[in-house]
Enzyme design. Structure first.
Site, PDB file in Angstrom:
ATOM      1  N   LYS A   1       0.829  -1.123  -0.024  1.00  0.00           N
ATOM      2  CA  LYS A   1      -0.034  -0.100  -0.042  1.00  0.00           C
ATOM      3  C   LYS A   1       0.817   1.284   0.023  1.00  0.00           C
ATOM      4  O   LYS A   1       0.790   2.176  -0.728  1.00  0.00           O
ATOM      5  CB  LYS A   1      -0.954  -0.069   1.289  1.00  0.00           C
TER       6      LYS A   1
ATOM      7  N   GLN B   1      -4.474  -1.339   9.174  1.00  0.00           N
ATOM      8  CA  GLN B   1      -4.188  -2.732   8.704  1.00  0.00           C
ATOM      9  C   GLN B   1      -4.918  -3.614   9.680  1.00  0.00           C
ATOM     10  O   GLN B   1      -4.618  -3.685  11.064  1.00  0.00           O
ATOM     11  CB  GLN B   1      -2.896  -3.130   8.496  1.00  0.00           C
TER      12      GLN B   1
ATOM     13  N   ASP C   1     -10.872   2.670   3.781  1.00  0.00           N
ATOM     14  CA  ASP C   1     -11.528   1.204   3.797  1.00  0.00           C
ATOM     15  C   ASP C   1     -12.852   1.064   3.610  1.00  0.00           C
ATOM     16  O   ASP C   1     -13.322  -0.066   3.222  1.00  0.00           O
ATOM     17  CB  ASP C   1     -10.912   0.588   4.978  1.00  0.00           C
TER      18      ASP C   1
END
Ligand code: NAD
Length: 286
Positions: A54, A98, A121
């Site tokens: 990422k 994460q 997200d």
């Protein structure tokens, strides 16, 4: 019939190139560089790889990434404090935590603390609620990435039966909502489904997001179906495999994603796109 491969790697590269160009344009017009905060808690090797990918993608396309690597034993209150600060930080457009988080931290409490406008997200209840009411803003990356793949191949949705295997908050559930918005008839299967083959055999569009290699037998695939394999399992010999018996499924499907190189790269590309959405690069989001 031998299926055509859906080349997620190439389609993601194309999307990232478009985003990169968009950033250059906006910066020429005087916009500030978009920023993504990436938070990693603990030292899980798989999470470490995802976070590295990422951050590298950010660098590649011109998003500034702010990286927070935190110890496994961090207090929930400290993590909440960091998110409060990032919510207020005007350099930061998106906040990514994460997953999974260590067990002593309540993941839902953390995710709900993110400002929904920075929730790249798409996991905040506000953004899931918007998706459920078919007015999506920031959409969960993997399901939206799959929609982009399906659109890329010219998939028809209306009148199609889409079967999603797996019902998690991050993949299966939002996937079912995306397919419903697109006009498909949607069935969601999960660990308590009694007769999985019965449902899979009906799928014009099959999306499997479980993480069990060989779960989907190739002879269940409806001839001519579009087959999307989200599963990622690392085998003892180090190779990565999906949920679907690929070799056999390829002989029945019309379209199929490889693992790796199918869904995975799209997830990261959509994360980048969501960061631009959060930075206000698009006037309307849907
Ligand atoms: P999860 O463990 O949270 O959810 C798995 C789901 O599968 C659950 O809903 C469960 O009920 C269902 N399930 C379990 N056994 C089943 C069975 N025998 N039959 C039918 N359903 C069954 O997992 P997740 O976070 O949704 O991830 C699923 C898989 O997708 C994993 O392999 C993960 O690594 C992968 N993944 C890939 C990407 C990507 O970008 N490609 C992104 C996220 C997750």
């Amino acid at each position: 019939m031998t299926a055509q491969l859906i080349d997620g790697k190439a389609i993601a590269a194309q999307l990232k190139a478009e985003l990169s160009e968009k950033i250059s344009e906006k910066m020429t017009a005087g916009h500030r560089r978009p920023g993504l905060a990436v938070i990693l808690v603990g030292a899980d090797p798989a999470s470490g790889i995802y976070v590295k990918n990422k951050r590298e993608s950010c660098e590649q396309i011109g998003i500034q990434s702010f990286f927070y690597a935190l110890p496994d034993n961090i207090e929930e209150s400290e993590l909440l404090k960091l998110i409060t600060d990032l919510n207020q930080d005007t350099q930061v457009d998106g906040i990514l935590i994460q997953l999974p988080l260590p067990h002593h931290i309540h993941a839902s409490k953390i995710l709900e603390h993110i400002d929904p406008r920075k929730d790249v997200d798409g996991f905040h209840p506000y953004n899931i609620g918007r998706l459920a009411q078919r007015r999506p803003l920031l959409r969960p990356c993997t399901p939206y990435g799959i929609m982009l793949l399906l659109n890329h191949i010219g998939q028809r949705f209306k009148g199609c039966h889409a079967v999603v295997v797996g019902a998690s908050n991050i993949v299966g559930r939002p996937m079912s909502l995306e397919l419903l918005i697109a006009g498909s008839t949607v069935t969601v299967c999960h660990r308590f489904t009694h007769d999985l083959p019965y449902f899979v055999r009906q799928a014009d569009i099959l999306v499997s997001a479980v993480g069990k290699p060989g779960l989907i037998h190739s002879e269940w695939i409806k001839p001519g179906a579009t087959v999307i394999d989200v599963g990622i399992t690392r085998l003892a010999d180090g190779t990565i495999t999906g949920d679907i018996e690929f070799a056999g499924a390829k002989e029945r499907a019309a379209w199929i994603t490889p693992v790796p190189g199918g869904v995975g790269p799209m997830t990261v590309a959509v994360l980048m796109r969501n960061t631009l959405v959060a930075a206000g690069y698009y006037d309307h989001h849907h």
